[in-house]
Design an enzyme around this catalytic site. Sequence first.
Site, short mmCIF file in Angstrom:
data_model
loop_
_atom_site.label_atom_id
_atom_site.label_comp_id
_atom_site.label_asym_id
_atom_site.label_seq_id
_atom_site.Cartn_x
_atom_site.Cartn_y
_atom_site.Cartn_z
N ILE A 64 0.97 -1.11 0.00
CA ILE A 64 0.13 -0.11 -0.18
C ILE A 64 0.92 1.25 -0.10
CG2 ILE A 64 -0.20 -0.11 2.62
CD1 ILE A 64 -3.11 1.07 2.37
N SER A 65 0.62 2.20 -0.87
CA SER A 65 1.66 3.28 -1.16
C SER A 65 1.73 4.16 0.12
CB SER A 65 1.31 4.12 -2.39
OG SER A 65 1.30 3.36 -3.33
#
Length: 216
Positions: A64-65
Amino acid sequence: MLEDNYRHRGLRKKLVNLLKTKGITDDLVLQAIGKVPRHLFFENAFLEHAYQDKAFPIGEGQTISQPYTVAFQTEKLEITKGLKVLEIGTGSGYQACILLELGAKVFTIEYNKVLYERTKAFLPKMGYKPYFFLGDGSKGLPSKAPFDRILVTAGAPVIPDALIEQLAEGGILVIPVGNKSKQTMVRIRKKNGILSKDEFDYFSFVPLLGDQGWNP
Ligand code: SAM
């Protein structure tokens, strides 16, 4: 249970303030980060990581960025209500939720079947409903083109021609381009059929795979 309590909201407010100090200025983007319950993308054991400004593993070797990266890319996209947006690299779905909070119509494509299935099942439970696709986003999504905005959330070796072709007039493409460990954030605008390019900071994304990406 999908709980979002005052403690979570407090942690989000802190995260928003941190992103401001790091240079994010777009109020609507900051408000969207303040709304999406990022902790719901984490297993209970990792909850304390949810509101740190860090990327985090989501399984399948993907992440997840980092919130700063999500905010940076979203700011550069200049989203307004009703725009048709293609996101390449659905991953956890967090970025798609931010785009939906901004009023975009979101088409999101993921290469990894496990992540596609998982996110397609989970996001609607939180009330977020983008259109989900499984496939190689390095070729864009020709059946639904053109798009007002295209966002690539994996590091590309080159700017795929297909994405330029599928960009609507007046459109913006945001894509990290470089080698496998470091990429420059690039923004392409299409105006009167003419392309212009801006380059921003370096980032480090997992690789874009597929036809116009890296070999798996
Ligand atoms: N946007 C995601 C989020 O909000 O959690 C983070 C994306 S993660 C950094 C990159 C994602 O791109 C991974 O889920 C990976 O499987 C996906 N990906 C890599 N190559 C792709 C391709 N050719 N088409 C679609 N998705 C791809």
